[in-house]
Design a protein around this motif. Structure first.
Motif, PDB file in Angstrom:
ATOM      1  N   ALA A 164       0.855  -1.183   0.000  1.00 25.78           N
ATOM      2  CA  ALA A 164       0.000   0.000   0.000  1.00 25.78           C
ATOM      3  C   ALA A 164       0.890   1.232   0.000  1.00 25.78           C
ATOM      4  N   ASN A 165       0.342   2.367  -0.478  1.00 30.46           N
ATOM      5  CA  ASN A 165       1.082   3.618  -0.306  1.00 30.46           C
ATOM      6  C   ASN A 165       0.825   4.096   1.125  1.00 30.46           C
ATOM      7  N   SER A 166       1.168   5.342   1.435  1.00 28.45           N
ATOM      8  CA  SER A 166       1.108   5.723   2.847  1.00 28.45           C
ATOM      9  C   SER A 166      -0.301   5.969   3.385  1.00 28.45           C
ATOM     10  N   ALA A 167      -1.304   6.164   2.525  1.00 23.95           N
ATOM     11  CA  ALA A 167      -2.643   6.429   3.051  1.00 23.95           C
ATOM     12  C   ALA A 167      -3.726   5.750   2.218  1.00 23.95           C
ATOM     13  N   PRO A 168      -3.718   4.425   2.173  1.00 25.56           N
ATOM     14  CA  PRO A 168      -4.723   3.751   1.350  1.00 25.56           C
ATOM     15  C   PRO A 168      -6.094   3.795   2.024  1.00 25.56           C
ATOM     16  N   ILE A 169      -7.130   3.832   1.231  1.00 27.49           N
ATOM     17  CA  ILE A 169      -8.470   3.733   1.808  1.00 27.49           C
ATOM     18  C   ILE A 169      -8.754   2.242   1.996  1.00 27.49           C
ATOM     19  N   LYS A 170      -9.507   1.914   3.036  1.00 26.27           N
ATOM     20  CA  LYS A 170      -9.782   0.499   3.296  1.00 26.27           C
ATOM     21  C   LYS A 170     -10.691  -0.041   2.176  1.00 26.27           C
ATOM     22  N   PRO A 194      -8.883  10.176  -9.935  1.00 26.79           N
ATOM     23  CA  PRO A 194      -7.704  11.005 -10.247  1.00 26.79           C
ATOM     24  C   PRO A 194      -6.669  11.102  -9.120  1.00 26.79           C
ATOM     25  N   PHE A 195      -6.952  10.480  -7.955  1.00 23.91           N
ATOM     26  CA  PHE A 195      -5.965  10.394  -6.853  1.00 23.91           C
ATOM     27  C   PHE A 195      -5.871   8.914  -6.488  1.00 23.91           C
ATOM     28  N   CYS A 196      -5.473   8.076  -7.435  1.00 21.68           N
ATOM     29  CA  CYS A 196      -5.727   6.635  -7.269  1.00 21.68           C
ATOM     30  C   CYS A 196      -4.818   5.939  -6.269  1.00 21.68           C
ATOM     31  N   GLY A 197      -3.676   6.540  -5.897  1.00 23.17           N
ATOM     32  CA  GLY A 197      -2.793   5.888  -4.927  1.00 23.17           C
ATOM     33  C   GLY A 197      -2.541   4.448  -5.314  1.00 23.17           C
ATOM     34  N   SER A 198      -2.789   3.519  -4.387  1.00 22.53           N
ATOM     35  CA  SER A 198      -2.519   2.108  -4.662  1.00 22.53           C
ATOM     36  C   SER A 198      -3.612   1.427  -5.482  1.00 22.53           C
ATOM     37  N   GLY A 199      -4.629   2.180  -5.890  1.00 25.37           N
ATOM     38  CA  GLY A 199      -5.620   1.651  -6.838  1.00 25.37           C
ATOM     39  C   GLY A 199      -6.866   1.030  -6.211  1.00 25.37           C
ATOM     40  N   THR A 200      -7.099   1.283  -4.940  1.00 25.73           N
ATOM     41  CA  THR A 200      -8.202   0.595  -4.250  1.00 25.73           C
ATOM     42  C   THR A 200      -9.564   0.852  -4.915  1.00 25.73           C
ATOM     43  N   PHE A 201      -9.892   2.136  -5.169  1.00 27.13           N
ATOM     44  CA  PHE A 201     -11.200   2.430  -5.794  1.00 27.13           C
ATOM     45  C   PHE A 201     -11.315   1.757  -7.158  1.00 27.13           C
ATOM     46  N   SER A 253      -5.389   7.818 -12.109  1.00 28.93           N
ATOM     47  CA  SER A 253      -4.164   8.602 -12.245  1.00 28.93           C
ATOM     48  C   SER A 253      -3.721   9.093 -10.880  1.00 28.93           C
ATOM     49  N   ASP A 254      -2.433   9.404 -10.815  1.00 27.41           N
ATOM     50  CA  ASP A 254      -1.849   9.897  -9.566  1.00 27.41           C
ATOM     51  C   ASP A 254      -0.601  10.682  -9.955  1.00 27.41           C
ATOM     52  N   ILE A 255      -0.294  11.683  -9.155  1.00 25.32           N
ATOM     53  CA  ILE A 255       0.868  12.523  -9.467  1.00 25.32           C
ATOM     54  C   ILE A 255       2.178  11.780  -9.183  1.00 25.32           C
ATOM     55  N   ASP A 256       2.073  10.753  -8.357  1.00 24.56           N
ATOM     56  CA  ASP A 256       3.256  10.047  -7.874  1.00 24.56           C
ATOM     57  C   ASP A 256       3.519   8.771  -8.699  1.00 24.56           C
ATOM     58  N   GLN A 260       0.362   8.459 -14.874  1.00 26.94           N
ATOM     59  CA  GLN A 260       0.845   9.512 -13.968  1.00 26.94           C
ATOM     60  C   GLN A 260       0.303  10.855 -14.461  1.00 26.94           C
ATOM     61  N   LYS A 261      -0.377  11.580 -13.585  1.00 24.73           N
ATOM     62  CA  LYS A 261      -1.005  12.832 -14.014  1.00 24.73           C
ATOM     63  C   LYS A 261      -1.364  13.675 -12.797  1.00 24.73           C
ATOM     64  N   ASP A 262      -1.307  14.965 -12.936  1.00 26.41           N
ATOM     65  CA  ASP A 262      -1.758  15.881 -11.882  1.00 26.41           C
ATOM     66  C   ASP A 262      -3.277  16.001 -11.981  1.00 26.41           C
ATOM     67  N   ALA A 263      -3.962  15.920 -10.844  1.00 26.24           N
ATOM     68  CA  ALA A 263      -5.429  15.989 -10.841  1.00 26.24           C
ATOM     69  C   ALA A 263      -5.941  17.329 -11.377  1.00 26.24           C
ATOM     70  N   LYS A 264      -5.071  18.344 -11.410  1.00 26.96           N
ATOM     71  CA  LYS A 264      -5.495  19.649 -11.948  1.00 26.96           C
ATOM     72  C   LYS A 264      -5.809  19.546 -13.445  1.00 26.96           C
ATOM     73  N   THR A 268     -13.159   9.224  -5.361  1.00 29.17           N
ATOM     74  CA  THR A 268     -11.765   9.530  -5.067  1.00 29.17           C
ATOM     75  C   THR A 268     -11.570  10.001  -3.636  1.00 29.17           C
ATOM     76  N   ASN A 269     -10.374   9.754  -3.096  1.00 23.23           N
ATOM     77  CA  ASN A 269     -10.039  10.389  -1.817  1.00 23.23           C
ATOM     78  C   ASN A 269      -8.716  11.140  -1.935  1.00 23.23           C
ATOM     79  N   PRO A 270      -8.834  12.452  -2.094  1.00 23.14           N
ATOM     80  CA  PRO A 270      -7.636  13.287  -2.186  1.00 23.14           C
ATOM     81  C   PRO A 270      -6.925  13.321  -0.841  1.00 23.14           C
ATOM     82  N   GLN A 296      -5.347  24.082  -0.599  1.00 28.11           N
ATOM     83  CA  GLN A 296      -5.063  24.626  -1.936  1.00 28.11           C
ATOM     84  C   GLN A 296      -5.420  23.596  -3.008  1.00 28.11           C
ATOM     85  N   LEU A 297      -5.130  22.340  -2.689  1.00 30.28           N
ATOM     86  CA  LEU A 297      -5.455  21.270  -3.642  1.00 30.28           C
ATOM     87  C   LEU A 297      -6.977  21.204  -3.875  1.00 30.28           C
ATOM     88  N   TYR A 298      -7.771  21.366  -2.792  1.00 30.23           N
ATOM     89  CA  TYR A 298      -9.240  21.335  -2.941  1.00 30.23           C
ATOM     90  C   TYR A 298      -9.703  22.504  -3.814  1.00 30.23           C
TER      91      TYR A 298
HETATM   92  C1  LIG Z   1      -5.168   9.545   0.210  1.00 27.63           C
HETATM   93  S1  LIG Z   1      -4.164   9.045  -1.098  1.00 27.63           S
HETATM   94  C2  LIG Z   1      -5.233   8.049  -2.079  1.00 27.63           C
HETATM   95  C3  LIG Z   1      -5.180   6.629  -1.610  1.00 27.63           C
HETATM   96  C4  LIG Z   1      -5.889   5.662  -2.514  1.00 27.63           C
HETATM   97  N1  LIG Z   1      -7.320   5.830  -2.493  1.00 27.63           N
HETATM   98  C5  LIG Z   1      -5.513   4.242  -2.105  1.00 27.63           C
HETATM   99  O1  LIG Z   1      -6.376   3.489  -1.670  1.00 27.63           O
HETATM  100  O2  LIG Z   1      -4.327   3.905  -2.147  1.00 27.63           O
HETATM  101  C6  LIG Z   1      -4.011  10.461  -2.054  1.00 27.63           C
HETATM  102  C7  LIG Z   1      -3.178  10.298  -3.305  1.00 27.63           C
HETATM  103  O3  LIG Z   1      -3.192  11.542  -3.994  1.00 27.63           O
HETATM  104  C8  LIG Z   1      -1.960  11.675  -4.676  1.00 27.63           C
HETATM  105  N2  LIG Z   1      -1.810  13.119  -5.017  1.00 27.63           N
HETATM  106  C9  LIG Z   1      -1.437  14.155  -4.243  1.00 27.63           C
HETATM  107  N3  LIG Z   1      -1.504  15.312  -4.931  1.00 27.63           N
HETATM  108  C10 LIG Z   1      -1.922  15.012  -6.177  1.00 27.63           C
HETATM  109  C11 LIG Z   1      -2.229  15.760  -7.339  1.00 27.63           C
HETATM  110  N4  LIG Z   1      -2.070  17.093  -7.379  1.00 27.63           N
HETATM  111  N5  LIG Z   1      -2.675  15.114  -8.430  1.00 27.63           N
HETATM  112  C12 LIG Z   1      -2.830  13.769  -8.430  1.00 27.63           C
HETATM  113  N6  LIG Z   1      -2.552  12.994  -7.357  1.00 27.63           N
HETATM  114  C13 LIG Z   1      -2.131  13.601  -6.245  1.00 27.63           C
HETATM  115  C14 LIG Z   1      -0.928  11.118  -3.722  1.00 27.63           C
HETATM  116  O4  LIG Z   1       0.228  10.715  -4.416  1.00 27.63           O
HETATM  117  C15 LIG Z   1      -1.709   9.940  -3.098  1.00 27.63           C
HETATM  118  O5  LIG Z   1      -1.419   8.747  -3.762  1.00 27.63           O
END
Ligand SMILES: C[S@@+](CC[C@H](N)C(=O)[O-])C[C@H]1O[C@@H](n2cnc3c(N)ncnc32)[C@H](O)[C@@H]1O
Length: 387
Positions: free
Chosen positions: A169-175, A197-204, A258-261, A285-289, A302-304, A318-320
């Motif tokens: 998992a990345n550092s903040a996966p959703i259950k 657009p903030f897919c992290g480890s891809g749970t959703f 997609s995810d920025i990371d 890989q993409k910025d949610a903006k 999504t969970n930003p 700022q991200l919101y």
């Molecule tokens: C709370 S985590 C999402 C966790 C994901 N739902 C999972 O289960 O692993 C938020 C994610 O947003 C990504 N993130 C942060 N800023 C971003 C941006 N501007 N555009 C896209 N992704 C971004 C982070 O890299 C992180 O993976």
């Protein structure tokens, strides 16, 4: 005997979703309570629930329920439960539980009283003095709420959120169970075009794809009750075959993540492969903006970042704002965004069509739902109906 009462705990806020799942799979007497759903059914329903439920944390057999305000009442209550129907003479039967708003508040004391009463009951039945407890683990659980004791047997073992696909998992996966609940609320179907657009480890993405393709979430994993002497091994193979027969690999569903990371993107891909849904997803890989919905209509769950675990609060705020600028120009999709921020709607720049309180672990969140109707769904009533 093979018709039992069951309890399935779930995330607060997802009780009606779980009740719906249970009704659809043929369970009887399905009743939603705070943080759990009770139901009844035969042994096959127990196996079916373990293999198929997306939003339950585990499946427990209700062994007995009674009132107790003293240790003696607790002891006598447990002594009346026919534990020998479930626990063999060599089985292990550890006890754990919790107490809330009750005279019997010491969990460790209640634990040892229940263990003593269980030993007493089994001693009389098996006519032995010592239990080796080298056999399969039969985890007994208890809850004491407003002096009402419920004694349960866990059939799941590891929590049902452990589907087996999450390599890392990345550092903040959703259950997984919470993501699945949000996906149910978002009405993801077999022909949905889905986005995170903030897919992290891809749970959703994975939970949406497995739901759309009707893949049972726990098809491949093991459950504690597979080692229980009381259940015929055949129920598990019957229920796994039933689940496999209902899989729809031809579903039109497609998911974009997609995810920025970069590392998160790679992780999500690996997890999607493990879950067997990689061909139904495109993860980049993409910025949610820069988010956009290319399909005629899309569903976004999504969970930003929350600003508690991942980004500092002001960065998250700022991200919101940035999300609002981009997402609010999109009129061909519905958005389901989970966030703990009370100021989310102000920052995002738009009032949600509807909100729902949900807990992500211990963090109180809101699911902010923004609904844009597809072209074939015009009336306001129809929109409300869908939500
Ligand atoms: C709370 S985590 C999402 C966790 C994901 N739902 C999972 O289960 O692993 C938020 C994610 O947003 C990504 N993130 C942060 N800023 C971003 C941006 N501007 N555009 C896209 N992704 C971004 C982070 O890299 C992180 O993976």
């Amino acid at each position: 005997m093979n018709f039992l009462k069951y309890i399935a705990p779930c995330h607060f806020g997802l009780e009606s979703v779980l009740a719906g799942e249970l009704k659809r799979m043929g369970a009887d007497n399905v009743v939603a309570h705070n943080g759990k759903v009770t139901f009844s059914g035969d042994y096959n329903i127990m196996a079916r629930a373990n293999i198929n439920l997306r939003t339950a944390e585990r499946v427990l057999i209700e062994l007995g329920a009674f009132n107790a305000r003293s240790f003696e009442e607790l002891f006598q209550g447990v002594l009346k439960i026919p534990l020998e129907n479930y626990i063999g003479s060599k089985d292990a039967f550890p006890v754990k539980g919790w107490s809330l708003n009750s005279k019997l508040f010491s969990v460790s004391d209640c634990q040892s009283i229940i263990k003593k009463a269980a030993v007493e009951r089994l001693k009389k039945h098996y006519k032995i003095e010592w239990f080796v407890e080298t056999g399969p683990v039969h985890q007994l659980q208890f809850s004491i709420h407003n002096d009402e004791v419920t004694v349960m047997l866990d059939t799941s073992g590891a929590g049902l959120h452990k589907r087996g696909y999450r390599i890392n998992a990345n550092s903040a996966p959703i259950k997984e169970t919470l993501a699945a609940g949000i996906i149910d609320l978002a009405r993801v179907r077999n022909n949905t075009t889905f986005y995170d657009p903030f897919c992290g480890s891809g749970t959703f993405l994975i939970e949406a794809a497995t739901k759309a393709l009707n893949i049972p979430p726990c098809l491949k994993r093991k459950f504690a009750a597979q080692n229980f002497g009381m259940f015929d091994e055949a129920i598990w193979s019957q229920e796994r075959s039933r689940g496999i027969d209902l899989i729809n690999r031809d579903a039109e569903f497609f998911g974009y993540g997609s995810d920025i990371d970069f590392e998160s993107v790679e992780l999500a891909k690996q997890n999607a492969k493990k879950a067997g849904v990689f061909s139904k997803l495109l993860i980049t890989q993409k910025d949610a903006k820069d988010f956009e919905i290319k399909a005629p209509y899309g569903v976004v769950c999504t969970n930003p970042p929350y600003g508690e675990r991942m980004l500092e609060l002001e960065e998250a705020n700022q991200l919101y704002r940035d999300m609002g600028e981009c997402f609010n120009k999109i009129d061909n999709g519905s958005f389901y965004i989970i966030s703990p921020s009370e100021k989310f709607e102000t920052l995002f720049g738009k009032t949600a069509t509807k909100r729902r309180k949900l807990y992500n672990g211990m963090i109180k969140c809101q699911l902010y739902m923004y609904y844009n109707a597809p072209n074939n769904l015009k009336s306001r009533d129809e929109i409300r109906e869908r939500l």
